[in-house]
Design a protein around this motif. Structure first.
Motif, short mmCIF file in Angstrom:
data_model
loop_
_atom_site.label_atom_id
_atom_site.label_comp_id
_atom_site.label_asym_id
_atom_site.label_seq_id
_atom_site.Cartn_x
_atom_site.Cartn_y
_atom_site.Cartn_z
N ASN A 1 0.93 -1.25 -0.22
CA ASN A 1 -0.26 -0.22 0.23
C ASN A 1 0.58 1.17 0.19
O ASN A 1 1.78 1.16 0.24
N THR B 1 -1.56 7.72 -0.05
CA THR B 1 -3.01 7.21 -0.86
C THR B 1 -3.67 5.78 -0.06
O THR B 1 -4.40 5.93 0.14
N GLU C 1 -3.03 3.66 -1.69
CA GLU C 1 -4.06 2.29 -1.97
C GLU C 1 -2.69 1.17 -2.92
O GLU C 1 -1.47 1.55 -2.67
N HIS D 1 2.79 4.83 -5.05
CA HIS D 1 2.34 4.74 -6.02
C HIS D 1 2.37 5.78 -6.85
O HIS D 1 2.63 6.57 -7.03
N SER E 1 -7.65 9.20 -7.21
CA SER E 1 -7.93 8.95 -6.06
C SER E 1 -8.06 10.06 -4.88
O SER E 1 -7.84 11.15 -4.03
#
Length: 182
Positions: free
Chosen positions: A72, A76, A78, A135, A145
């Protein structure tokens, strides 16, 4: 090394190997990390190539690591695939007692006939992760996002006009005039 159960496939019985180079290949996934109770990865697929060079008085191991870890993003949260690629060397010498205090030298007691490398593979993979997990979409601006939008909203805006930057207290203007009126 801890008292953790050793996974047999990572034990190399070197006493039966001829002098020279030997190749070992391992495919690492999340089941491997679960063994270490390490649950930082959503998914993983890492290939580890080990060149095991048996010499007369010592052993040389070269670890080549390549693959991905699904982790992750720190910004974010993500999930994304983090490519990893690294290489490490380990020298195994023989001495009076076991000693693994050096990062790249292991001392095994005389009379040992096998070595388990699971701890080294684990540590080398974890060390291959960048300290900042970002990311790729954050860096190139392609990630859509909610968190990024919120961060953008909350970040201080940079002044676009250079003249605004130089806006000063009007009282200074009189002093500036003195400098230019010579």
């Amino acid at each position: 090394m801890s008292i953790m159960k050793q996974l047999k496939e990572f034990t190399i019985p070197f006493v039966g190997l001829k002098q020279g180079k030997h190749h070992f290949e391992y495919q690492i996934d999340n089941a491997f990390f679960e063994h270490f109770e390490y649950e930082d990865f959503n998914d993983s697929s890492v290939k580890v190539d080990v060149i095991f060079n048996k010499k007369e008085t010592l052993l040389e191991l070269n670890f080549k690591i390549s693959g991905f870890l699904n982790i992750n993003c720190d910004i974010t949260n993500e999930a994304y695939n983090q490519e990893i690629s690294n290489e490490f060397n380990l020298i195994v010498k023989f001495g009076e007692e076991f000693n693994d205090e050096e990062i790249d030298i292991l001392i095994l007691p005389h009379g040992e006939y096998e070595i388990n490398i699971q701890q080294y593979i684990y540590e080398y993979i974890v060390l291959s992760i960048p300290t900042k997990r970002i990311h790729p979409g954050v860096e190139d601006g392609t990630l859509d996002s909610e968190i990024l939008k919120k961060l953008e909203e909350l970040s201080p805006k940079l002044k676009e006009n250079k003249e605004d930057e130089e806006e000063t207290d009007p009282r200074w203007n009189t002093l500036k005039k003195l400098l230019t009126d010579k």
